[in-house]
Every structure is written in structure tokens, then in C-alpha cells.
Design a protein around this motif. Structure first.
Motif, PDB file in Angstrom:
ATOM      1  N   MET A 232       0.812  -1.198   0.000  1.00 22.42           N
ATOM      2  CA  MET A 232       0.000   0.000   0.000  1.00 22.42           C
ATOM      3  C   MET A 232       0.862   1.272   0.000  1.00 22.42           C
ATOM      4  O   MET A 232       0.529   2.223  -0.675  1.00 22.42           O
ATOM      5  N   LEU A 233       1.927   1.260   0.780  1.00 16.29           N
ATOM      6  CA  LEU A 233       2.804   2.425   0.847  1.00 16.29           C
ATOM      7  C   LEU A 233       3.344   2.764  -0.535  1.00 16.29           C
ATOM      8  O   LEU A 233       3.287   3.921  -0.971  1.00 16.29           O
ATOM      9  N   ASN A 234       3.851   1.765  -1.232  1.00 14.71           N
ATOM     10  CA  ASN A 234       4.417   2.018  -2.565  1.00 14.71           C
ATOM     11  C   ASN A 234       3.363   2.545  -3.531  1.00 14.71           C
ATOM     12  O   ASN A 234       3.657   3.416  -4.349  1.00 14.71           O
ATOM     13  N   ALA A 235       2.138   2.057  -3.435  1.00 15.30           N
ATOM     14  CA  ALA A 235       1.062   2.528  -4.316  1.00 15.30           C
ATOM     15  C   ALA A 235       0.758   4.002  -4.054  1.00 15.30           C
ATOM     16  O   ALA A 235       0.580   4.788  -4.994  1.00 15.30           O
ATOM     17  N   ILE A 236       0.704   4.389  -2.792  1.00 12.26           N
ATOM     18  CA  ILE A 236       0.449   5.793  -2.437  1.00 12.26           C
ATOM     19  C   ILE A 236       1.568   6.681  -2.974  1.00 12.26           C
ATOM     20  O   ILE A 236       1.315   7.745  -3.551  1.00 12.26           O
ATOM     21  N   LEU A 237       2.793   6.248  -2.800  1.00 10.97           N
ATOM     22  CA  LEU A 237       3.930   7.034  -3.277  1.00 10.97           C
ATOM     23  C   LEU A 237       3.918   7.159  -4.802  1.00 10.97           C
ATOM     24  O   LEU A 237       4.161   8.240  -5.351  1.00 10.97           O
ATOM     25  N   ARG A 238       3.618   6.059  -5.496  1.00 10.52           N
ATOM     26  CA  ARG A 238       3.570   6.086  -6.968  1.00 10.52           C
ATOM     27  C   ARG A 238       2.504   7.053  -7.473  1.00 10.52           C
ATOM     28  O   ARG A 238       2.707   7.745  -8.471  1.00 10.52           O
ATOM     29  N   GLN A 239       1.345   7.114  -6.788  1.00 15.45           N
ATOM     30  CA  GLN A 239       0.247   7.993  -7.218  1.00 15.45           C
ATOM     31  C   GLN A 239       0.683   9.455  -7.276  1.00 15.45           C
ATOM     32  O   GLN A 239       0.170  10.223  -8.077  1.00 15.45           O
ATOM     33  N   ARG A 240       1.599   9.856  -6.431  1.00 13.90           N
ATOM     34  CA  ARG A 240       2.041  11.253  -6.352  1.00 13.90           C
ATOM     35  C   ARG A 240       3.459  11.453  -6.877  1.00 13.90           C
ATOM     36  O   ARG A 240       4.049  12.509  -6.645  1.00 13.90           O
ATOM     37  N   ASN A 241       4.002  10.442  -7.558  1.00 17.99           N
ATOM     38  CA  ASN A 241       5.390  10.503  -8.016  1.00 17.99           C
ATOM     39  C   ASN A 241       6.306  10.856  -6.833  1.00 17.99           C
ATOM     40  O   ASN A 241       7.135  11.755  -6.901  1.00 17.99           O
ATOM     41  N   ALA A 242       6.078  10.157  -5.721  1.00 17.21           N
ATOM     42  CA  ALA A 242       6.790  10.442  -4.471  1.00 17.21           C
ATOM     43  C   ALA A 242       7.744   9.308  -4.118  1.00 17.21           C
ATOM     44  O   ALA A 242       7.597   8.174  -4.583  1.00 17.21           O
ATOM     45  N   SER A 243       8.703   9.648  -3.275  1.00 15.98           N
ATOM     46  CA  SER A 243       9.657   8.652  -2.791  1.00 15.98           C
ATOM     47  C   SER A 243      10.038   9.024  -1.362  1.00 15.98           C
ATOM     48  O   SER A 243       9.824  10.149  -0.912  1.00 15.98           O
ATOM     49  N   LEU A 244      10.597   8.059  -0.650  1.00 21.32           N
ATOM     50  CA  LEU A 244      11.067   8.282   0.707  1.00 21.32           C
ATOM     51  C   LEU A 244      12.580   8.416   0.706  1.00 21.32           C
ATOM     52  O   LEU A 244      13.265   7.742  -0.065  1.00 21.32           O
ATOM     53  N   LYS A 245      13.089   9.274   1.585  1.00 20.97           N
ATOM     54  CA  LYS A 245      14.528   9.379   1.769  1.00 20.97           C
ATOM     55  C   LYS A 245      14.801   9.381   3.267  1.00 20.97           C
ATOM     56  O   LYS A 245      14.207  10.149   4.019  1.00 20.97           O
ATOM     57  N   CYS A 246      15.689   8.523   3.676  1.00 16.72           N
ATOM     58  CA  CYS A 246      16.090   8.435   5.074  1.00 16.72           C
ATOM     59  C   CYS A 246      16.660   9.781   5.514  1.00 16.72           C
ATOM     60  O   CYS A 246      17.487  10.373   4.817  1.00 16.72           O
TER      61      CYS A 246
END
Length: 137
Positions: free
Chosen positions: A1-15
Motif C-alpha cells: 500500500m505504501l508504494n502505491a500511495i507514493l507512486r500515485q504522487r510521483n513520491a519517494s522516501l529518503k532516510c
């Protein structure tokens, strides 16, 4: 689910630890005087307790940017908050990144100094935007 949410907004996580290390590296290459939080950030990533904390915290980038419009931040905050307690997410926090409204702490020449810089922060490339950013832990 997390990856799907991020993909919807062209988003990514950075430590956050990596983001802090990148800031220090950039400051060392470009000149520390243009990076008011250099020493604080360098000390932070050198502290084992703080390193452990920031290795578990992430900032959300949208289209490669860590600051974005309020609507995007609100949407991400709502969707990511629904995942708290799932997918390893402990909390989701929204930060105001509007340089006109945040405390001048971020623009101090020395974080531990009681004096604030009266001039605009030299790193305030988003000055005047009603923008936000999201952090996930």
C-alpha cells in the motif's frame, strides 16, 4: 500500500540520516558559510544515538522535491496517516515549509546561539510559497 500511495504522487522516501549526510557533503563542497545548519547537522550525524533515530525517519519527496504545495501535502498526509500501525509506519508528521511563517530557528547562523539572523535564510529557495513537507517514521 505504501508504494502505491507514493507512486500515485510521483513520491519517494529518503532516510533523514542520508538527507543530513547529503547536506553536510554539499556544504563541504560548496562552502560551509552558505549552510547555516552545517555544524549542527554534522554533529547530529556523528552522534550514534541520533544516527539510530534518523535512520528510522524518512522525508517524502514529490517529483524529486522535499517541499511541495499544501494540497499535495494534505493528500499525502491523509493517505499515509491511514497506514500508521501498518507497513512499519509509527507516525506521519506534516511540516510547514513556508519561510514566511516558520520560526527563524532555521535561519540562525549557529543553532545554539541566542541571536537570530535578521536577513532571509540563504537556503530559502521556496520563500513565500504556501508549501509543506511530510515525514514518516
Amino acid at each position: 500500500m505504501l508504494n502505491a500511495i507514493l507512486r500515485q504522487r510521483n513520491a519517494s522516501l529518503k532516510c533523514l540520516f542520508d538527507a543530513f549526510a547529503d547536506y553536510v557533503e554539499e556544504a563541504e563542497h560548496a562552502g560551509r558559510d552558505q549552510y547555516p545548519l552545517y555544524q549542527w547537522t554534522k554533529d547530529t550525524i556523528g552522534n550514534p544515538e541520533k544516527k539510530a533515530k534518523y535512520l528510522k525517519s524518512f522525508t517524502v519527496y514529490v517529483s524529486g522535491e522535499q517541499v511541495y504545495d499544501k494540497e499535495t501535502a494534505d493528500g499525502l498526509h491523509a493517505k499515509l496517516s491511514a497506514l500508521v500501525g501498518k507497513a512499519g509506519i509509527e507516525s506521519v508528521t506534516r511540516f510547514d515549509a513556508n519561510w514566511a511563517t516558520i520560526p527563524s530557528l532555521l535561519c540562525r547562523s549557529e543553532v545554539d546561539s541566542p541571536q537570530f539572523s535578521p536577513a532571509p535564510c540563504p537556503r530559502a529557495s521556496h520563500e513565500g510559497l504556501a508549501s509543506r513537507r511530510i515525514a514518516v517514521q
